[in-house]
Motif scaffolding. Structure first.
Motif, PDB file in Angstrom:
ATOM      1  N   GLU A 557      71.236  55.033  58.621  1.00 37.15           N
ATOM      2  CA  GLU A 557      71.709  56.402  58.335  1.00 37.15           C
ATOM      3  C   GLU A 557      70.567  57.414  58.453  1.00 37.15           C
ATOM      4  O   GLU A 557      70.749  58.491  59.015  1.00 37.15           O
ATOM      5  CB  GLU A 557      72.317  56.502  56.920  1.00 37.15           C
ATOM      6  N   SER A 558      69.405  57.056  57.913  1.00 34.22           N
ATOM      7  CA  SER A 558      68.297  58.012  57.940  1.00 34.22           C
ATOM      8  C   SER A 558      67.849  58.266  59.386  1.00 34.22           C
ATOM      9  O   SER A 558      67.483  59.372  59.748  1.00 34.22           O
ATOM     10  CB  SER A 558      67.130  57.519  57.078  1.00 34.22           C
ATOM     11  N   GLU A 561      70.435  60.533  61.111  1.00 39.06           N
ATOM     12  CA  GLU A 561      70.304  61.903  60.661  1.00 39.06           C
ATOM     13  C   GLU A 561      69.169  62.617  61.389  1.00 39.06           C
ATOM     14  O   GLU A 561      69.316  63.724  61.884  1.00 39.06           O
ATOM     15  CB  GLU A 561      70.035  61.898  59.165  1.00 39.06           C
ATOM     16  N   GLU A 565      69.490  65.678  64.181  1.00 39.33           N
ATOM     17  CA  GLU A 565      68.799  66.930  63.947  1.00 39.33           C
ATOM     18  C   GLU A 565      68.019  67.371  65.183  1.00 39.33           C
ATOM     19  O   GLU A 565      67.926  68.548  65.484  1.00 39.33           O
ATOM     20  CB  GLU A 565      67.804  66.710  62.803  1.00 39.33           C
TER      21      GLU A 565
END
Ligand SMILES: [Zn+2]
Ligand SMILES: [Zn+2]
Length: 571
Positions: A557-558, A561, A565
């Protein structure tokens, strides 16, 4: 750093130093012209026997030797007759002397060497310490092929060793990162004899072109452009009306069907104009901004073709703005803002701007020219940008703004134009209905920011030295596994990243991890995700960036993300 002006003096003096060295080493070689340039200096000679590359170190050594003599450089005026006597065996210098209007000519002297010259030197040869001869090439007297063939020795000079080293490093990089080599290495594009000058984009290259298109599409949509598309071929009558046939015929491709002549479009403007002419327009609709990513073909001699920098087919990020005379300034200002935003996005910092003004053969009234030129100036003033004026260098149909950008290797490229046009609206009798019900003629603004996608792509490829930023990389993430046991887990990671629009591939090989890393580095992939036993057990991943930095034990998930971005657009 010393000012530019001083650097020019130094390089001009270095050119004398070169001619002095040649005089001592090859007394029979005739010196012709040797100016300072933006990147160094050159001198053209007519040698008795052709110079070879191997001669350069020898000549350079002699230059150092003369520099060490620390000879004062003295500039003086002498009579033309005296100068003619000095150069009685050099027809080139005699021709130059004859062309000087005054009765005297300037001579620079250092020791027993002298050279015809207008002046502007360092004080003595001892001040020329950091220089390098770069190459020998062919040239012609006064750059005219009909004239005597000469040999040009090119060099450069700086005030410090550091500046010289930087320059030489940049020069090496320019050769090393030639976009034609990178294009092969990274499987981006190719050229084929079946279509000389027409680029083929491979999947990786096409991805980048699509991303560039979508990035621009986002910007123009926000700026209230309407995207259109016009045919690749149009009748010759249209090109006659637009004036392209008269001025541009030799650069156009033609074909004939049913006895009618068609030209493949060399520009997109007439297509946009036909759309404008389709129905009447009210002042309320102006400015009307039409955008087209339009493929054009222009015939160029094969000798001038140069990879993607100069092709015979390319796509322009074209924009045609139909507006009133009073709207020129606001439209130009908006275009300037957008242009700077684009250049900033790609990391171009040194941007120079110039306005080209009314040439001698201009069409349209002086008052209109003044109004348009002032609008360009005001738009630049209000946006806080300084600019140069290129007096008389506008097109005959209107003034324009040109942008030049500097890349990571210190080279400048002309990119981006805003061109005011009074000519096409008149030729095609364009009009709009004013608020009082009478008709008026709109002004047409042509503008492009990338210019040619193909050329801009090549500029970026060299500017980034092949390391496209994350958002532009054709493959953004490559997943590597320590052993084949982790392939299944890796496959799910690849799938999830791709589902979120992150361009991800799996290294399918069973190579040792070091080999897999090496392969991904050669492909210049921004992120490597590395998976071993531990990562599978903990449901995490490790990441290794292109610069070698690593992070361990991250959740998917990190990573997602972070990737999302960074992604400006998706293909
Ligand atoms: Zn001089
Ligand atoms: Zn145009």
């Amino acid at each position: 750093m010393k000012p530019e002006h001083d650097l020019e003096k130094l390089r001009h003096s270095a050119a004398h130093l070169l001619a002095h060295a040649i005089k001592e080493l090859f007394p029979h070689a005739q010196a012709t012209i040797g100016p300072a340039t933006a990147t160094g200096f050159f001198y053209d000679f007519l040698p008795k026997q052709n110079f070879k590359e191997e001669d350069l170190p020898l000549i350079e050594k002699k230059m150092y030797e003369i520099a060490q003599r620390n000879l004062p450089i003295i500039h003086k005026q002498i009579s033309k007759s005296k100068a003619r006597a000095l150069y009685k065996n050099n027809p080139f210098k005699l021709e130059l002397i004859d062309q000087i209007p005054s009765n005297t000519v300037g001579i620079a002297e250092q020791g027993n060497f002298f050279d015809l010259c207008k002046g502007g030197h360092v004080e003595s040869t001892g001040q020329i310490n950091y220089f390098k001869l770069l190459n020998i090439s062919g040239s012609y007297w006064r750059a005219n092929k009909e004239n005597q063939a000469l040999q040009r020795i090119t060099g450069t000079a700086f005030f410090t060793q550091k500046d010289l080293n930087n320059f030489l490093q940049q020069r090496q990089d320019i050769i090393k990162y030639d976009h034609r080599n990178l294009g092969k290495e990274l499987d981006l594009f190719s050229f084929h004899d079946e279509g000389v000058g027409f680029p083929f984009f491979h999947a990786n290259g096409k991805t980048i072109i699509t991303l560039l298109t979508n990035y621009m599409r986002n910007l123009i949509t926000k700026a209230h452009y309407k995207e259109v598309s016009t045919p690749i071929m149009l009748r010759d009558e249209l090109w006659k009306q637009s004036g392209h046939y008269d001025h541009y015929k030799d650069h156009m491709y033609f074909c004939i069907k049913e006895e009618k002549v068609y030209a493949i479009k060399p520009m997109n403007c007439p297509g946009a104009i036909l759309i404008y002419l389709e129905r009447p327009h009210s002042y309320r609709e102006l400015p009307l901004r039409l955008a087209e990513f339009g493929l054009v073909h222009r015939y160029e001699l094969s000798g001038v073709l140069h990879g993607l920098f100069r092709t015979r087919a390319f796509t322009i990020d074209d924009g045609h703005i139909f507006c009133t005379e009073d709207q020129i300034e606001q439209e130009v200002a908006k275009t300037i803002t957008m242009t700077y935003e684009v250049f900033k996005q790609f990391g171009f910092q040194n941007i120079t701007v110039g306005i080209s003004t009314k040439p001698e053969n201009a069409m349209g009234s002086t008052a209109l020219w003044e109004k348009a030129t002032n609008a360009l100036k005001q738009a630049l003033n209000h946006s806080g940008h300084t600019y140069e004026i290129y007096e008389g260098e506008g097109a005959f149909y209107g003034p324009k703004i040109e942008f030049r950008i500097e890349d990571s290797m210190g080279r400048t490229w002309q990119c981006g134009t805003i061109q005011i046009d009074f000519f096409l609206p008149k030729n095609f009798d364009l009009s709009y209905v004013q608020s009082n019900g009478t008709k008026a003629r709109p002004v047409l603004i042509h503008r492009a920011i990338y210019g040619s996608f193909e050329r801009f792509f090549a500029i970026l490829l060299e500017h980034y030295k092949g390391n496209f930023p994350f958002w532009l990389a054709p493959v953004q993430v490559k997943v590597l596994t320590i052993t084949d046991d982790q392939k299944e887990y890796a496959q799910t990671i690849v799938q999830q990243l791709n589902n979120h629009g992150i361009r991800t591939v799996l290294d399918e090989s069973s190579d040792p991890i070091a080999g897999q890393i090496k392969a991904a580095q050669l492909q210049r992939i921004p992120w490597m995700i590395i998976i071993g036993k531990k990562e599978v057990a903990n449901n995490t991943v490790s990441i290794r960036y292109r610069d070698g930095k690593q992070e361990f034990g991250l959740s998917l998930e990190s990573i997602l993300e972070k990737a999302k971005e960074k992604n400006l657009v998706s293909p």
